[in-house]
Write a protein that holds these residues in place. Structure first.
Motif, PDB file in Angstrom:
ATOM      1  N   VAL A 144      12.340 -26.105  -5.720  1.00 49.82           N
ATOM      2  CA  VAL A 144      12.702 -24.730  -6.062  1.00 49.82           C
ATOM      3  C   VAL A 144      12.563 -23.903  -4.784  1.00 49.82           C
ATOM      4  O   VAL A 144      11.465 -23.659  -4.310  1.00 49.82           O
ATOM      5  N   TYR A 146      12.796 -20.735  -2.429  1.00 54.13           N
ATOM      6  CA  TYR A 146      12.796 -19.280  -2.422  1.00 54.13           C
ATOM      7  C   TYR A 146      13.017 -18.758  -1.011  1.00 54.13           C
ATOM      8  O   TYR A 146      12.578 -19.362  -0.036  1.00 54.13           O
ATOM      9  N   ASN A 149      15.183 -11.659   0.628  1.00 57.99           N
ATOM     10  CA  ASN A 149      16.561 -11.194   0.571  1.00 57.99           C
ATOM     11  C   ASN A 149      17.105 -10.907   1.979  1.00 57.99           C
ATOM     12  O   ASN A 149      16.336 -10.771   2.926  1.00 57.99           O
ATOM     13  N   THR A 150      18.419 -10.822   2.061  1.00 59.35           N
ATOM     14  CA  THR A 150      19.051 -10.746   3.381  1.00 59.35           C
ATOM     15  C   THR A 150      18.697  -9.486   4.138  1.00 59.35           C
ATOM     16  O   THR A 150      18.937  -9.395   5.331  1.00 59.35           O
ATOM     17  N   PHE A 155      13.766 -12.696   6.970  1.00 58.23           N
ATOM     18  CA  PHE A 155      14.928 -13.533   6.707  1.00 58.23           C
ATOM     19  C   PHE A 155      15.716 -13.795   7.998  1.00 58.23           C
ATOM     20  O   PHE A 155      16.130 -14.910   8.267  1.00 58.23           O
ATOM     21  N   LEU A 168      22.799 -20.499   4.222  1.00 54.36           N
ATOM     22  CA  LEU A 168      21.880 -20.884   3.158  1.00 54.36           C
ATOM     23  C   LEU A 168      22.649 -21.498   2.009  1.00 54.36           C
ATOM     24  O   LEU A 168      23.759 -21.072   1.716  1.00 54.36           O
ATOM     25  N   SER A 169      22.040 -22.481   1.348  1.00 57.87           N
ATOM     26  CA  SER A 169      22.647 -22.995   0.126  1.00 57.87           C
ATOM     27  C   SER A 169      22.649 -21.885  -0.915  1.00 57.87           C
ATOM     28  O   SER A 169      21.686 -21.129  -1.025  1.00 57.87           O
ATOM     29  N   PRO A 170      23.731 -21.782  -1.710  1.00 56.96           N
ATOM     30  CA  PRO A 170      23.743 -20.716  -2.736  1.00 56.96           C
ATOM     31  C   PRO A 170      22.656 -20.908  -3.795  1.00 56.96           C
ATOM     32  O   PRO A 170      22.355 -19.981  -4.526  1.00 56.96           O
ATOM     33  N   ARG A 171      22.081 -22.100  -3.863  1.00 56.90           N
ATOM     34  CA  ARG A 171      21.033 -22.331  -4.866  1.00 56.90           C
ATOM     35  C   ARG A 171      19.713 -21.671  -4.504  1.00 56.90           C
ATOM     36  O   ARG A 171      18.816 -21.583  -5.323  1.00 56.90           O
ATOM     37  N   VAL A 172      19.589 -21.258  -3.246  1.00 52.40           N
ATOM     38  CA  VAL A 172      18.334 -20.633  -2.822  1.00 52.40           C
ATOM     39  C   VAL A 172      18.151 -19.317  -3.566  1.00 52.40           C
ATOM     40  O   VAL A 172      19.066 -18.509  -3.665  1.00 52.40           O
ATOM     41  N   GLN A 173      16.950 -19.106  -4.091  1.00 48.06           N
ATOM     42  CA  GLN A 173      16.688 -17.884  -4.852  1.00 48.06           C
ATOM     43  C   GLN A 173      16.140 -16.806  -3.928  1.00 48.06           C
ATOM     44  O   GLN A 173      15.153 -16.994  -3.260  1.00 48.06           O
ATOM     45  N   MET A 174      16.838 -15.674  -3.947  1.00 43.07           N
ATOM     46  CA  MET A 174      16.427 -14.566  -3.087  1.00 43.07           C
ATOM     47  C   MET A 174      15.410 -13.686  -3.805  1.00 43.07           C
ATOM     48  O   MET A 174      15.669 -13.229  -4.911  1.00 43.07           O
ATOM     49  N   LEU A 175      14.292 -13.441  -3.169  1.00 39.64           N
ATOM     50  CA  LEU A 175      13.287 -12.578  -3.780  1.00 39.64           C
ATOM     51  C   LEU A 175      13.152 -11.279  -2.988  1.00 39.64           C
ATOM     52  O   LEU A 175      13.458 -11.224  -1.806  1.00 39.64           O
ATOM     53  N   GLU A 176      12.664 -10.260  -3.693  1.00 40.38           N
ATOM     54  CA  GLU A 176      12.665  -8.916  -3.111  1.00 40.38           C
ATOM     55  C   GLU A 176      11.483  -8.634  -2.200  1.00 40.38           C
ATOM     56  O   GLU A 176      11.521  -7.743  -1.386  1.00 40.38           O
ATOM     57  N   SER A 184       5.463 -16.426  -7.027  1.00 33.69           N
ATOM     58  CA  SER A 184       6.329 -17.472  -7.572  1.00 33.69           C
ATOM     59  C   SER A 184       5.876 -18.852  -7.128  1.00 33.69           C
ATOM     60  O   SER A 184       5.885 -19.800  -7.917  1.00 33.69           O
TER      61      SER A 184
END
Lengths: 278, 290
Positions: A144, A146, A149-150, A155, A168-176, A184
């Motif tokens: 998983v 994480y 964000n950009t 980042f 980045l792979s689109p599967r990467v979850q961006m966190l704030e 997480s």
């Protein structure tokens, strides 16, 4: 007579109250600068400070236009900027103020201690999606992933130092926020994330990168691979091409490299470049 | 004399306020459109490609397709559930609940609808997220989590609006139906038909609310730009990207403009839906009366 008196009054008012300091530039440095300014204004209550964090390039542009006294920057000058500077007969000097160093964090229960930059790149570009592809001893579970964000400077460092500009792979979850990353990862035994070194708590495990432990000493020694220096630039041509020894700019620079200023760097989650007196 | 001046001032004040509000709306639409022009001109149809890589210096990509589809799928899925459950609760309250029960439930709904969405988001992150991990989901923030939190947000809204419009059905309609020998279920249908404009209005408002909600999807939807294939996939709807990136982007850059294009999409989606609501409700009213 009255007019002269008024003029003198206005002038003294300007000298006493009208002192201003303009700081522009990097949004990575912005949170540190905010704390610096807050503390600095306690020492100079009459000082007005404007602080903007629109990006390193904006800050250096503002130095050229003389619309700022100090430019924060999360990178050194680009060759094009140096050339332009020479042509204009200007002299911008960098002051190293901190390091932005990132820790790679996983859940404490995951049996892994060391990871290489290449593996990290593969994980973040989606070439590897399961933990047993990293190391056959690890469980066959989806990684998983994480990321911040950009918009964050963290980042940017990651893209530059780990991804080498790859996407980045689109599967990467961006966190704030870094806080959200820590939370997480602390909850998910198969998660991985990166965060500013100062944010790491004992709820997560920071991995060695290429065998080097993420510590302040290793960052300053230059052996920890995911770090970059943060600068503050001033324009010496505004001070007759010599180092300003007095005035508000000089006081500010002295303050930010002082032990107090450097402990603020640490407080903001970055690695201080000089001693904090602790 | 004073009275006339006072009334004139009042008319002046109210009309100026009305004009200002209308002007503000147009100004906002115009502003968003003009800021997104650069992206439309420079990226063109690329805006509808699947990948969103705004800050890569080599080949940045500004595709919103994945986000748009995720937004729509999340909104439709969640809305349908909220519609069904909200309608059921409203019918129960109207038909079978005792007065005391009715009051308690309505009071609770009122309180819940006053809670800011960020609080629900927190609930999703801290409590639902934990439950998801314990149940074996691979990530705590995902489609289903966002969907559940969004339904909690909008259910009170749906329920109380629907309930109100059913309650407003005049008693002579019901009495007339009963007098004609209609069974319970048929009476209910008559009532529903009469309340239809209000109910449809509630349904579309719920849809609109979910489509435009930002904070919750930012916190619990997961933030990965993949097209949703299972309930446990993390997704990133349009509004989440907008909310996450607009704060730090360099003003005037292509990225900035592309974000405004997203804003334009969300805004026009909501506007179209609003207009649709109006048209449908008017038709329904005519149908009910006719």
């Amino acid at each position: 007579m009255k007019k002269v008196f008024l003029l003198v009054l206005v002038f003294t008012a300007l000298v006493v109250y009208g002192q201003t300091l303009v700081i522009k530039g990097s949004n990575t440095v912005y949170p540190i600068a905010q704390l610096w300014v807050e503390e600095f204004q306690k020492m100079y209550p009459n000082l007005t400070v404007t602080l903007e964090g629109a990006g390193s390039t904006t800050g250096i542009k503002a130095l050229f236009n003389e619309t700022t006294d100090i430019a924060n920057s999360s990178r050194f000058l680009k060759p094009s900027e140096i050339e332009e500077m020479h042509k204009a007969g200007r002299y911008f000097v960098p002051i190293l103020v901190a390091y932005d160093a990132l820790s790679v964090i996983v859940h404490p229960s995951l049996p892994i201690d060391d990871i290489s930059i290449e593996t990290l790149k593969k994980i973040y570009t989606g070439e590897i999606t399961e933990w047993n592809q990293v190391d056959p001893k690890l469980p066959k579970r989806t990684i998983v992933v994480y990321s911040r964000n950009t918009a964050s400077g963290t980042f940017e460092t990651w893209v530059e130092k780990v991804l080498h500009g790859a996407k980045l792979s689109p599967r990467v979850q961006m966190l704030e926020s870094s806080q959200a990353e820590i939370e997480s990862v602390a909850k998910n035994p198969y998660a991985i994330a990166y965060t500013g070194m100062g944010y790491v708590t004992d709820k997560v495990k920071a991995l060695k990168v290429n065998g080097v432990e993420p510590s302040i000493q290793n960052v300053i020694k230059g052996t920890y691979p995911i770090s970059r220096p943060l600068f503050v630039f001033i324009d010496l041509s505004r001070f007759n091409n010599s180092w300003p020894m007095e005035g508000i700019v000089s006081d500010y620079l002295r303050f930010i490299v002082s032990p107090k200023g450097q402990s603020i760097v640490r407080q903001a989650g970055f690695v201080p470049a000089y001693g904090t007196g602790e | 004399m004073m009275k006339r001046v006072a009334s004139f001032m009042f008319v002046l004040f109210t009309s100026v306020a009305a004009v200002l509000v209308a002007a503000a709306l147009f100004a906002i639409v115009f502003f968003i459109f003009s800021e997104s022009l650069r992206a439309i001109r420079e990226v063109g149809w690329g805006l509808f490609s699947p990948n969103w890589y705004p800050v890569w210096e080599l080949e940045p990509e500004f595709g919103v397709r994945t986000m748009l589809l995720n937004s729509l799928i999340l909104t439709v899925w969640t809305s349908v559930w909220v519609w069904i459950v909200g309608l059921a609760v409203a019918l129960y309250l109207h038909k079978y609940a005792r007065d005391r029960e009715k009051q308690v439930v309505l009071r609770i709904l009122e309180y819940v609808s006053g809670v800011p969405s960020v609080v629900f988001g927190l609930f999703g992150v801290l409590i639902l997220g934990d439950l998801f991990l314990r149940a074996g989901a691979w990530t705590a923030q995902n489609f289903l989590n966002a969907s559940i939190v969004l339904s909690i947000l909008t259910l009170p809204f749906m329920t109380s609006l629907t309930f109100q419009s059913i309650e407003k059905v005049p008693s002579h309609i019901v009495d007339g139906a009963v007098a004609l020998g209609a069974k319970d279920i048929h009476v209910l249908l008559v009532e529903l038909k009469y309340a239809a404009p209000g109910i449809v209005n509630a349904m579309l408002s719920v849809f609109n609310r979910i489509f435009g909600e930002t904070m919750i999807v930012l916190m619990v939807a997961g933030g990965a730009n993949v097209l949703v294939r299972s309930f446990f996939d993390p997704i990133r709807p349009l509004t989440a990207t907008l909310g996450s990136e607009i704060g730090e982007v360099a003003v005037g850059s292509l990225h900035y403009s592309a974000l405004f294009f997203i804003a334009l999409l969300v805004l026009s989606g909501c506007l179209i839906l609003n207009i649709l609501t109006n048209v449908i409700c008017r038709r329904l009213e005519r149908w009910v009366k006719g």
